[in-house]
Design a protein around this motif. Structure first.
Motif, short mmCIF file in Angstrom:
data_model
loop_
_atom_site.label_atom_id
_atom_site.label_comp_id
_atom_site.label_asym_id
_atom_site.label_seq_id
_atom_site.Cartn_x
_atom_site.Cartn_y
_atom_site.Cartn_z
N THR A 266 0.93 -1.11 -0.33
CA THR A 266 -0.18 -0.20 -0.32
C THR A 266 0.88 1.13 0.48
O THR A 266 1.72 1.66 0.90
N PHE A 267 0.75 1.74 -0.94
CA PHE A 267 1.16 3.70 -0.89
C PHE A 267 0.70 4.52 0.03
O PHE A 267 -1.19 4.30 -0.39
N LEU A 268 0.96 5.05 0.74
CA LEU A 268 -0.82 5.69 1.69
C LEU A 268 0.41 7.13 1.39
O LEU A 268 1.28 7.98 1.06
N ILE A 269 -0.68 8.34 1.02
CA ILE A 269 -0.27 9.95 1.13
C ILE A 269 -0.83 10.70 1.67
O ILE A 269 -2.37 10.28 1.29
N CYS A 270 -0.89 11.96 1.95
CA CYS A 270 -1.66 13.30 3.11
C CYS A 270 -1.04 13.95 3.19
O CYS A 270 0.67 14.17 3.15
N GLY A 271 -1.39 15.51 4.09
CA GLY A 271 -1.21 16.54 4.27
C GLY A 271 -1.29 16.98 5.81
O GLY A 271 -2.52 15.65 6.40
N TRP A 272 -0.53 17.51 7.18
CA TRP A 272 -0.06 17.76 7.77
C TRP A 272 -1.40 18.41 8.21
O TRP A 272 -2.46 18.17 9.07
N TYR A 273 -2.18 19.62 7.18
CA TYR A 273 -3.32 20.02 7.32
C TYR A 273 -4.91 19.31 6.70
O TYR A 273 -5.60 20.14 6.17
N ASP A 274 -5.19 17.91 6.88
CA ASP A 274 -5.52 17.36 6.11
C ASP A 274 -6.77 16.10 7.70
O ASP A 274 -5.48 16.05 8.14
N TRP A 301 0.59 20.10 3.70
CA TRP A 301 -0.94 19.82 2.96
C TRP A 301 -2.19 20.22 3.18
O TRP A 301 -2.05 19.60 3.77
N LEU A 302 -3.13 21.13 2.76
CA LEU A 302 -4.19 20.85 2.85
C LEU A 302 -5.11 19.41 2.49
O LEU A 302 -3.97 18.52 1.13
N HIS A 303 -6.09 19.21 2.26
CA HIS A 303 -6.61 17.67 1.61
C HIS A 303 -5.88 17.54 0.01
O HIS A 303 -7.27 18.42 -0.80
N GLY A 304 -5.47 17.24 -0.38
CA GLY A 304 -5.15 16.65 -2.11
C GLY A 304 -4.06 17.58 -2.69
O GLY A 304 -4.32 17.61 -3.57
N ARG A 305 -3.67 18.90 -1.82
CA ARG A 305 -2.94 19.55 -2.88
C ARG A 305 -1.70 19.84 -2.44
O ARG A 305 -0.76 21.33 -1.72
#
Length: 615
Positions: A266-274, A301-305
């Motif tokens: 699984t690849f996981l990606i996200c942001g601190w402001y998500d 990042w924001l959600h998806g940004r």
């Protein structure tokens, strides 16, 4: 066919109606490799993307630094087909072209399972599957994988796939995340029900901002009353405060299922402001602990940004984006992952790795766009929290300090009024428009702050916001990991909320003469759930109670001269619903009361803020 063979053509089978076990049919676009307008012979590894947002639409997240025009789902499918994949883009049940009734999150695993079973019978599918998607399209992936569908090989999870929806994404700390309300209203207006002109007109006439000022709502007396299926699912979540069997459904609670999920790299990606930052970190820990393969990327990042350098009013510098830092761009990252898991003859397990952006270290000036330059750097480790960090405690003092040494005994009293909640200024928020915006901001009320009125002052000026701050730091102080407040309190109300916010407090400067209080992360605890999420228990007046309030994990470097600050309050609205403090059932309390709460500080068991500090 090799992973790198060039395919110049494709064919799209539009609106294929895939049958599901209960007779409902789900609209699916199938994109296949082709030559001269005809599908290439043979069977291909197949990639599934399921969405409630329209399988044909553009996604705002599908941009790069150099390409600002968002790609449509169809364009993504074409690129993957040209890379040698069969691609299925599907509308979720009850959304856009699909039949059935939409019940947010519920039943998505079974619908995905039946879709793969159907695909295995098609001559263009070789029986090996990958899945991808952002947010809701990540939630549906984990719901599917838990059911162990035949042929599933890998997942590409972007900002979702609930670890525990009760603790992030729908509820948190017992409170309800009101982004669910703004999401429900927006998408009710895009639902099949709104194809009726009368329903569309009724929904369009509602002012969601005014309705937020009229909470609590009631079934049949809300702006969603014109779309009952949306109102019903929303209230089902809002009124269900205890962690019961509903919240333990696999679509909402994958934490007990890591032994199963670990079967799929699984690849996981996200942001601190998500809102799903903690979900992704918990996935990484859970998959690794179960022996699975996972790679993690966390940006500021924001959600998806992920191709944007700023979040809110703060910029993190040109190196903060995914592009050319983690991969050439998002498209190439996703394709490389699928090639390695679905095509490579050498697709054995790779060592797990976490990469995250440690915010901070910038010069703090205001850039040409009006953003504060906070800066930051990428870090990497196999572990989360990182192996080079350890817990570090700051004790809260009676005069508003944060210090490493044990504090003297003290008591601080404050009052909270549900009719005058502390306004939300930034945070890990998505889908909150028009009442709230995610990201990092100076914690000062402005005319744009929802629910605010003059005078527009720092939140710290409110009597119901308690501020605790360290002395200016003599040297840089880096953190990466969980954030928790342990404290003892008492209150005269049967129930109340405790909110916390961790802040990087910069000193005055030429661009910011009053300094800058940048929010890093926040958390909340509804006190009725202090001992057991599944068994709420009201407070006893005046009784001292030890509690722990958790904020979402974060990584930040506090520069020398800055101060570490913790704000404590009784609300954070409209990020979370307001506690009436009367002990009434969740989602409908009408008898508001003012509460006086006391924090008992000092001594060996005194209140302390625990951060994970770099050694």
């Amino acid at each position: 066919m090799t992973a790198h063979e060039t395919i110049m053509d494709y064919i799209i089978l539009r609106d294929v109606m895939v049958p599901i076990r209960d007779g409902v049919r789900l609209a699916t676009d199938v994109t296949l490799p082709a030559r001269a307008g005809k599908p290439l012979p043979g069977a291909f590894p197949t990639i599934l993307h399921r969405t409630p947002y329209d399988k044909s639409a553009a996604r705002l997240s599908e941009v790069t630094v150099t390409r600002r025009e968002p790609k449509t789902n169809g364009q993504i499918a074409i690129e993957l087909a040209k890379a040698g994949y069969a691609v299925m883009m599907q509308d979720c049940r009850g959304r856009h072209g699909s039949e059935g009734v939409f019940q947010k999150y519920i039943g998505e695993g079974e619908d995905g399972y039946d879709t793969l079973a159907w695909a295995r019978e098609q001559d263009w599918c070789n029986g090996d599957f990958g899945t991808f998607g952002l947010s809701y399209s990540a939630h549906v992936q984990t719901a599917l994988a838990i059911l162990r569908p035949e042929g599933l090989k890998t997942m590409f999870l972007d900002s979702g796939g609930f670890w525990n929806a009760y603790q992030g994404g729908v509820r948190r700390g017992g409170a309800f995340e009101l982004k669910q309300v703004t999401w429900a209203y927006k998408h009710a207006r895009l639902s099949p029900a709104a194809s009726d002109p009368l329903v569309a007109a009724a929904l369009g006439a509602e002012n969601i901002s005014d309705w937020f000022k009229a909470m609590p709502w009631r079934r049949g007396l809300s702006p969603l009353r014109h779309a009952p299926e949306y109102e019903n699912y929303l209230f089902d979540q809002w009124e269900r405060g205890a962690f019961d069997a509903f919240w333990q459904k696999s679509e909402l609670y994958s934490a007990p299922h890591y032994e199963t999920l670990a079967r799929y790299p699984t690849f996981l990606i996200c942001g601190w402001y998500d809102p799903y930052a903690e979900t992704m970190l918990e996935h990484y820990k859970g998959l690794r602990a179960a022996g699975g393969e996972a790679e993690l990327v966390m940006g500021p990042w924001l959600h998806g940004r992920r191709s944007q350098t700023h979040a809110g009013d703060v910029d993190f510098g040109p190196s903060s984006v995914l592009d050319r830092q983690i991969a050439p761009d998002y498209d190439s990252l996703r394709l490389a992952w699928f090639d390695s898991r679905l095509k490579s003859a050498e697709s054995g397990a790779r060592p797990s790795a976490a990469k995250w952006f440690c915010m901070g270290g910038g010069d703090g000036r205001r850039d040409s766009a009006g953003h504060r330059m906070h800066g930051g750097q990428w870090r990497e480790d196999a572990h989360w929290p990182p192996s080079f960090t350890q817990p570090f405690s700051f004790h809260l003092t009676g005069d508003g300090g944060l210090q490493p040494a044990e504090a003297q005994p003290a008591r601080i009293d404050y009052q909270t009024d549900p009719a005058n909640p502390v306004p939300t200024i930034g945070g890990a928020i998505t889908s909150g428009e028009p009442v709230m915006e995610g990201g990092a901001f100076d914690q000062v009320v402005t005319p744009a702050t929802f629910g605010a009125s003059a005078p527009y002052l720092p939140l710290a000026a409110r009597s119901d916001v308690l501020v605790f701050a360290s002395e200016p730091l003599e040297r840089d102080f880096e953190i990466a990991g969980p954030v928790e407040l342990h404290l003892t309190l008492s209150t005269d109300a049967p129930d109340a909320d405790v909110t916390i916010k961790l802040i990087d407090w910069a000193p005055p400067s030429e661009d910011y003469p009053a300094g800058y209080a940048m929010n890093l992360t926040d958390g909340i605890l509804r006190l009725r759930y202090r001992d057991d999420w599944a068994a709420p228990k009201m407070m006893r007046e005046g009784e001292k109670t030890a509690v722990t309030v958790a904020a979402t994990p974060v990584a930040n470097l506090f520069k020398a001269g800055h101060r570490i600050r913790l704000d404590i309050a009784g609300s954070n609205f409209p990020r979370f619903d307001v506690n009436p403090q009367s002990g009434e059932p969740e989602g409908g309390g009408r008898c508001r009361r003012i509460a006086t709460t006391s924090l008992h500080l000092g001594g060996p068991d005194g209140a302390r803020l625990v951060l994970h500090a770099a050694r």
